[in-house]
Design an enzyme around this catalytic site. Structure first.
Site, PDB file in Angstrom:
ATOM      1  N   ASP A  61      -5.905  28.224  24.751  1.00 62.06           N
ATOM      2  CA  ASP A  61      -6.375  29.446  25.390  1.00 62.06           C
ATOM      3  C   ASP A  61      -5.171  30.339  25.699  1.00 62.06           C
ATOM      4  OD1 ASP A  61      -8.237  31.175  26.442  1.00 62.06           O
ATOM      5  OD2 ASP A  61      -8.399  30.155  28.375  1.00 62.06           O
ATOM      6  N   HIS A  93      -7.032  27.475  34.687  1.00 62.61           N
ATOM      7  CA  HIS A  93      -8.211  26.639  34.418  1.00 62.61           C
ATOM      8  C   HIS A  93      -8.447  25.694  35.586  1.00 62.61           C
ATOM      9  CE1 HIS A  93      -7.571  27.104  29.790  1.00 62.61           C
ATOM     10  NE2 HIS A  93      -8.085  28.176  30.343  1.00 62.61           N
ATOM     11  N   SER A 111      -2.862  26.420  32.600  1.00 59.88           N
ATOM     12  CA  SER A 111      -3.856  25.353  32.584  1.00 59.88           C
ATOM     13  C   SER A 111      -3.236  24.108  33.197  1.00 59.88           C
ATOM     14  CB  SER A 111      -4.356  25.144  31.156  1.00 59.88           C
ATOM     15  OG  SER A 111      -5.435  24.254  31.129  1.00 59.88           O
TER      16      SER A 111
END
Lengths: 192, 276
Positions: free
Chosen positions: A133, A40, A13
């Site tokens: 996540d 992401h 991310s």
């Protein structure tokens, strides 16, 4: 006694672009495994990330397409605003379902479906990020006998994501990003 | 038997039960998403094994309608991928203009956002009066929303941005009436769209189309079902009709690849070749 692996999944991310570049640049263009990546992104991003990484790496990097057959020596990047999953017949699958962990694509979605398909032949890698996540997905990879790797949170631009993964799973290898590429190469006995 | 095999067996039984009881055939859905959706429903229902859903599905119609909702979740928006709509406006519309009547099929329309988007484009190009838009889905609940044309007011800002990126020529607010927390699409758009139940797994062709939008529908299907749906679409089109897929979909791996030519590779716009 070396286990033989069939695929590597990577989740990243915030700060992931540089970490990914560092890791993927160390893989040779004839790398013997496929690498499947969720980074992401903003939901209206184009394929810039895949184009950028492809330019900087020997291994071929491309954006994942629906129903594409997964091949070794390719890195597949999840497109913005789609979840990326793996099918039993080793093809890529996309969906526009609801976000998971506020994210689409979600790392957990990729990791969990990859664990179902590859079981103990899977390597899961969680990199830098300001999200949780990936932690549930990595837990499943471990539970199914796969190998787990996490970027050392001290080396991460955003330590929350690797820390979250370490918290819920007994991680096999915690490494700085400049060691992860070499580590993955050695797993396959590929020459660098 | 391994847990994994056992669960695959349970899923087969569940899908068989749904087919026999309600006539919906999900057996050719791509497994990864399907499995994920089934597991979400399992967790929400406090059940442990997939097979425990079977009696619920058989005896509880409400449970089934929830399941159906899970299966048809699509996150959509107006002018999703605005550059696709811009391309249609700039390159496809002039070809459509040559027909005396234009039929458009929006396949898998869900709650209708895409059907309204294409209606707006045609209105601005002066073609809406000779156009009919068929927007179909198998999910009656989604169709009911689509027919009302009422959407939350808080998404209109995003839709307005998309509309402008898609080459919109007016003010997007001309196309809806805002009231309290919601926005209702105007009647002149609504009356040009027929929202109807159509199930790609069993229903056939119903009109000859000049443009078909089938975006992010095939991503949920396995190869067999994709090919049968694509054949249906091909056979529902005029020669040189246009087919628009989702921005990460392609005809390359399909059985109809040779029946179409690519008009714009990046935007996934195809045109049916004159066959034989």
């Amino acid at each position: 006694m070396k286990k033989s692996y069939q695929a590597i999944v990577i989740g990243a991310s915030m700060g992931g672009m540089e970490a990914l570049k560092m890791i993927l640049a160390q893989l040779p263009d004839n790398f013997s495994l496929p690498v499947i990546v969720v980074q992401h992104q903003m939901r209206d991003s184009d394929d810039f990330l895949a184009v950028y990484l492809n330019r900087h790496c020997a291994i071929k990097v491309k954006e994942a397409c629906a129903h594409e057959l997964i091949l070794p020596a390719y890195v597949y990047i999840a497109p913005a605003a789609y979840h990326l999953l793996i099918e039993e017949d080793k093809t890529l699958s996309l969906s526009v379902d609801l976000p998971v962990n506020y994210s689409i694509p979600s790392i957990d979605v990729l990791f969990e479906s990859a664990a179902d398909v590859y079981g103990e032949s899977l390597v899961g890698v969680v990199l830098t990020g300001a999200s949780a996540d990936g932690s549930q997905g990595l837990k499943k990879i471990k539970a199914y006998g796969g190998l787990t790797v996490v970027q050392d949170p001290n080396t991460a631009e955003a330590p929350k994501m690797p820390s979250a993964a370490i918290k819920v799973t007994q991680i096999d290898h915690i490494l700085p990003p400049d060691k992860i590429g070499v580590f993955l190469r050695e797993l396959t006995n590929d020459e660098g | 038997m391994e847990d994994k095999q056992l669960e695959a067996f349970e899923i087969d039984c569940l899908l068989g039960a749904i087919l026999l009881r309600y006539g919906y055939d999900f057996r050719n859905y791509a497994q990864a998403s399907l499995k994920r959706r089934i597991h979400n429903r399992l967790t929400l229902s406090n059940l442990q094994h997939v097979s425990e859903m079977i009696p619920r599905i058989l005896y509880d119609e409400h449970f089934f309608s929830e399941f159906l909702c899970d299966m048809s979740i699509t996150v959509t928006e107006m002018f999703r991928n605005p550059e696709v709509f811009k391309f249609i406006r700039e390159k496809v519309v002039d070809k459509l203009r040559t027909y005396s009547r234009i039929n458009i099929w929006n396949v898998g329309c869900a709650t209708g956002e895409e059907a309204y988007s294409i209606a707006i484009i045609l209105a601005e190009e002066g073609l809406l009066n000779k156009t009919h838009i068929y927007a179909t889905d198998y999910d009656n609940q989604a169709l009911a929303v689509a027919k009302t044309g009422i959407y939350p007011a808080n998404v209109m800002q995003q839709y307005t941005e998309n509309y402008l990126k898609a080459g919109g020529r007016q003010s997007f607010s001309d196309y809806y009436q805002a009231r309290y927390e919601s926005a209702k699409m105007k009647k002149n758009l609504r009356e040009k769209i027929t929202f109807a139940n159509h199930n790609l797994m069993q229903d056939g062709s119903f009109a000859e189309m000049h443009l078909i939008l089938c975006r992010n529908v095939l991503i949920y299907f396995n190869q067999t079902l994709q090919n049968s749906v694509l054949s249906l679409l091909r056979d529902s089109m005029v020669h040189h009709g246009y087919l628009v897929l989702g921005d990460k979909e392609t005809l390359d791996f399909s059985s109809v690849a040779n029946d179409f030519e690519s008009v714009d590779k990046q935007r996934r716009i195809y045109r049916k070749k004159r066959l034989r």
